[in-house]
Design an enzyme around this catalytic site. Structure first.
Site, PDB file in Angstrom:
ATOM      1  N   SER A 171      32.241  43.342  26.117  1.00 38.68           N
ATOM      2  CA  SER A 171      30.942  43.416  25.438  1.00 38.68           C
ATOM      3  C   SER A 171      29.770  43.543  26.404  1.00 38.68           C
ATOM      4  CB  SER A 171      30.747  42.231  24.507  1.00 38.68           C
ATOM      5  OG  SER A 171      30.274  41.123  25.206  1.00 38.68           O
ATOM      6  N   LYS A 200      25.750  37.196  27.208  1.00 35.63           N
ATOM      7  CA  LYS A 200      24.926  38.130  26.426  1.00 35.63           C
ATOM      8  C   LYS A 200      23.580  38.350  27.093  1.00 35.63           C
ATOM      9  CE  LYS A 200      27.858  38.401  22.992  1.00 35.63           C
ATOM     10  NZ  LYS A 200      28.566  39.633  22.716  1.00 35.63           N
TER      11      LYS A 200
END
Lengths: 102, 166
Positions: B47, B89
């Site tokens: 990700s 993230k």
């Protein structure tokens, strides 16, 4: 291992209802068959006893495996409820904590 | 070849109380540093590609936000039920910001944001939403997957464990 019925809440998959023991077992077996190479591990588990014969478990489920030769990994935080029924500890609810909302 | 006593003593020290004390202090310091301050992480998943590749290593620097505020574009670690599993993230919105995706482009407060760190992009479309107080909006750098398969969104700031090194 689970009470009958057992509450399951997984809002991002629109699941929020009680499952009877057979239904829950069928779902677990189906998941095992669909994802045979997936490894399920639990991490950062803590248990609290808010009242007598009740336990609240917080844990992280980590999934690693392969789908169509593509490696995948994912993690979910769970709040699990457990109750002591007739001398046996049984899981009574599973809630996936939705801490990240789109 | 004969080693000088000082070199021999450096590599093969005699086991005495002072050496044991040094080993104990070093071991304890390493334990405290690598458990509470600089947590080693093995990255699993794609990700955050290409910034962090699957299988690479990094550290979570916990004191980063003790005296500093989270900023836009910071890469942060977001905890689940503990510090053994965390999401890596990028912060794209702070409280009060309005976040939207249009054909894969990030729109913040009505303005398109240039993101040089994003190399893979799918045409994501997400309706505008305002980040609540005490929250941040996080997303991975790899937008090449479908939006439903990518874990991102609005997260409480108390879930942020720290920054990332390197």
């Amino acid at each position: 291992m689970c009470s009958d019925p057992c509450a399951v809440q997984f809002l991002s998959f629109s699941i929020d209802r009680d499952f009877d023991r057979k239904e829950l077992t069928d779902h677990i077996l189906m998941m095992k068959k669909t994802l045979p190479t997936t490894r399920f591990t639990f991490h950062d588990t803590s248990i609290a006893f808010p009242e007598e014969n009740r336990a609240a478990i917080t844990t992280t489920l980590r999934l690693t495996g392969k789908i169509a030769n593509d490696r995948f990994t994912d993690a979910y935080e769970f709040d699990i409820g457990a109750e002591k029924i007739e001398g046996k500890w049984l899981f009574s609810s599973f809630t996936v904590v939705e801490f990240m909302e789109q | 070849m004969k080693l000088s006593p000082s070199i021999k003593n450096f590599f093969l020290p005699s086991l005495n109380r002072s050496l044991l004390r040094r080993i104990l202090i070093t071991g304890l310091s390493c334990y405290l540093i690598f458990t509470y301050l600089l947590i080693p992480m093995r990255i699993q998943g794609r990700s955050m590609e290409p910034t962090y590749k699957d299988g690479s290593f990094a550290f979570c620097w916990r004191p980063k936000y003790l005296y500093a505020e989270v900023k836009r574009s910071d890469i942060v670690t977001v905890r689940l039920s503990g510090k053994n599993t965390m999401f890596l993230k990028r912060v794209i919105g702070l409280s009060g910001d309005t976040i939207e995706f249009k054909n894969g482009m990030l729109i913040r407060n009505g303005t398109e944001v240039q993101e040089p760190y994003v190399k893979y992009r799918n045409p994501w479309n997400l309706k505008p939403r305002t980040v609540e107080a005490g929250h941040v909006y996080v997303v991975g750098d790899n937008r090449g997957t479908s939006m439903s398969r990518h874990r991102f969104g609005h997260v409480n700031q108390n879930r942020i464990m720290g920054g990332v090194i390197p």
